[in-house]
Design a protein around this motif. Structure first.
Motif, short mmCIF file in Angstrom:
data_model
loop_
_atom_site.label_atom_id
_atom_site.label_comp_id
_atom_site.label_asym_id
_atom_site.label_seq_id
_atom_site.Cartn_x
_atom_site.Cartn_y
_atom_site.Cartn_z
N UNK A 32 24.98 41.78 -37.97
CA UNK A 32 24.44 41.16 -39.18
C UNK A 32 23.18 41.90 -39.65
N UNK A 33 22.31 42.25 -38.70
CA UNK A 33 21.10 43.00 -39.03
C UNK A 33 21.45 44.35 -39.64
N UNK A 34 22.35 45.08 -39.01
CA UNK A 34 22.75 46.39 -39.53
C UNK A 34 23.43 46.24 -40.89
N UNK A 35 24.26 45.24 -41.04
CA UNK A 35 24.94 45.01 -42.31
C UNK A 35 23.99 44.72 -43.45
N UNK A 36 22.89 44.06 -43.15
CA UNK A 36 21.91 43.72 -44.19
C UNK A 36 21.29 44.96 -44.81
N UNK A 37 21.24 46.05 -44.04
CA UNK A 37 20.62 47.28 -44.55
C UNK A 37 21.67 48.35 -44.84
N UNK A 38 22.95 48.00 -44.69
CA UNK A 38 24.01 48.95 -44.97
C UNK A 38 24.07 50.10 -43.98
N UNK A 74 11.88 39.28 -37.72
CA UNK A 74 12.66 39.89 -38.79
C UNK A 74 12.48 39.09 -40.08
N UNK A 75 11.92 39.74 -41.09
CA UNK A 75 11.83 39.11 -42.41
C UNK A 75 13.25 38.98 -42.95
N UNK A 76 13.63 37.80 -43.42
CA UNK A 76 15.01 37.63 -43.89
C UNK A 76 15.35 38.57 -45.05
N UNK A 77 16.54 39.13 -44.95
CA UNK A 77 17.07 39.97 -46.01
C UNK A 77 17.41 39.10 -47.22
N UNK A 78 17.25 39.63 -48.43
CA UNK A 78 17.71 38.88 -49.61
C UNK A 78 19.20 38.52 -49.51
N UNK A 79 19.97 39.31 -48.77
CA UNK A 79 21.40 39.02 -48.60
C UNK A 79 21.63 37.71 -47.85
N UNK A 80 20.64 37.26 -47.10
CA UNK A 80 20.78 36.04 -46.32
C UNK A 80 20.21 34.81 -47.03
N UNK A 81 19.83 34.97 -48.27
CA UNK A 81 19.13 33.91 -49.02
C UNK A 81 19.84 32.57 -48.96
N UNK A 82 21.16 32.58 -49.01
CA UNK A 82 21.90 31.31 -49.03
C UNK A 82 22.52 30.97 -47.68
N UNK A 83 22.12 31.71 -46.64
CA UNK A 83 22.62 31.42 -45.31
C UNK A 83 21.87 30.22 -44.74
N UNK A 125 18.49 37.94 -29.15
CA UNK A 125 18.14 37.54 -30.51
C UNK A 125 17.87 36.04 -30.55
N UNK A 126 17.02 35.64 -31.47
CA UNK A 126 16.91 34.25 -31.90
C UNK A 126 17.40 34.24 -33.34
N UNK A 127 17.95 33.11 -33.76
CA UNK A 127 18.59 33.06 -35.07
C UNK A 127 18.16 31.84 -35.87
N UNK A 128 18.53 31.87 -37.14
CA UNK A 128 18.13 30.84 -38.10
C UNK A 128 18.73 29.48 -37.80
N UNK A 129 19.86 29.48 -37.13
CA UNK A 129 20.47 28.21 -36.75
C UNK A 129 21.45 28.45 -35.63
N UNK A 130 21.82 27.40 -35.00
CA UNK A 130 22.85 27.48 -33.97
C UNK A 130 24.19 27.63 -34.67
N UNK A 131 25.11 28.36 -34.08
CA UNK A 131 26.38 28.64 -34.77
C UNK A 131 27.11 27.40 -35.27
N UNK A 132 27.00 26.31 -34.54
CA UNK A 132 27.70 25.10 -34.99
C UNK A 132 27.09 24.48 -36.25
N UNK A 133 25.92 24.98 -36.66
CA UNK A 133 25.28 24.44 -37.86
C UNK A 133 25.50 25.30 -39.09
N UNK A 134 26.18 26.44 -38.96
CA UNK A 134 26.47 27.23 -40.14
C UNK A 134 26.35 28.71 -39.91
N UNK A 135 26.20 29.43 -41.02
CA UNK A 135 26.11 30.89 -40.98
C UNK A 135 24.67 31.29 -40.68
N UNK A 136 24.47 31.84 -39.49
CA UNK A 136 23.11 32.15 -39.05
C UNK A 136 22.79 33.62 -39.23
#
Length: 168
Positions: free
Chosen positions: A101-107, A39-48, A9-20
């Motif tokens: 996190x991906x699975x959780x976004x879609x329940x 992966x289009x960001x889930x609305x659940x990740x809007x404030x991540x 996976x590639x992620x929105x940020x490195x773990x030391x920078x916050x919730x990715x």
């Protein structure tokens, strides 16, 4: 032989920078086949979190995700289908986290466990020098890093080289 498979996976940020959150995933089989998804960001990740440092590493922008990313539901379903009955391995526990996190976004439940690649290498009895040589050869063939397809493919090639005993 097409199994095992390697995930990255590639992620929105490195773990030391916050919730990715995951923004790209690739699955590569040891037969050389691979598939990657933005992966289009889930609305659940809007404030991540998002970091420019991570974007500079992987080269994926928010605009690219909005334009080319697939819905998380589609990515998870296709990823599970491509993994099939293969055991899936990663070189870092963060890959298992981002699958959660991906699975959780879609329940949805996580479609398969992600095992640590080191476990497979130990089970097969490879020595450290063998693994180092296989990694070096795979990196020489696939040198680009922080691109999910290349990272997963490099790991799959490493395993293939070890299985085949095809090391210089």
């Amino acid at each position: 032989m097409s199994c095992p498979a390697l995930i990255d996976f590639e992620a929105s940020c490195l773990p030391e920078y916050g919730q990715s959150y995951p923004i790209e995933v690739a699955l590569a089989r040891i037969d050389g086949s691979s598939r990657t998804w933005l992966i289009r960001p889930s609305p659940k990740w809007r404030f991540w979190d998002w970091s420019e440092e991570a974007e500079a590493l992987h080269g994926i922008s928010r605009e690219m995700l909005a334009r080319e990313g697939l819905p998380p539901e589609q990515v998870l379903a296709e990823l599970a289908e491509v993994a099939g009955d293969c055991q899936v391995y990663a070189d870092a526990d963060l890959d298992a986290y981002w699958l959660e996190v991906l699975a959780g976004a879609v329940g949805a439940p996580v479609p398969f466990p992600v095992r640590y690649l080191g476990e497979l290498l130990v089970e097969r009895g490879y020595t450290r020098p063998q693994v180092v040589a296989a990694l070096a050869e795979a990196k020489a063939r696939l040198p680009r890093e922080h691109v999910a397809r290349d990272d997963a493919s490099r790991l799959a090639l490493t395993v293939r080289l070890l299985l085949d005993g095809d090391l210089p």
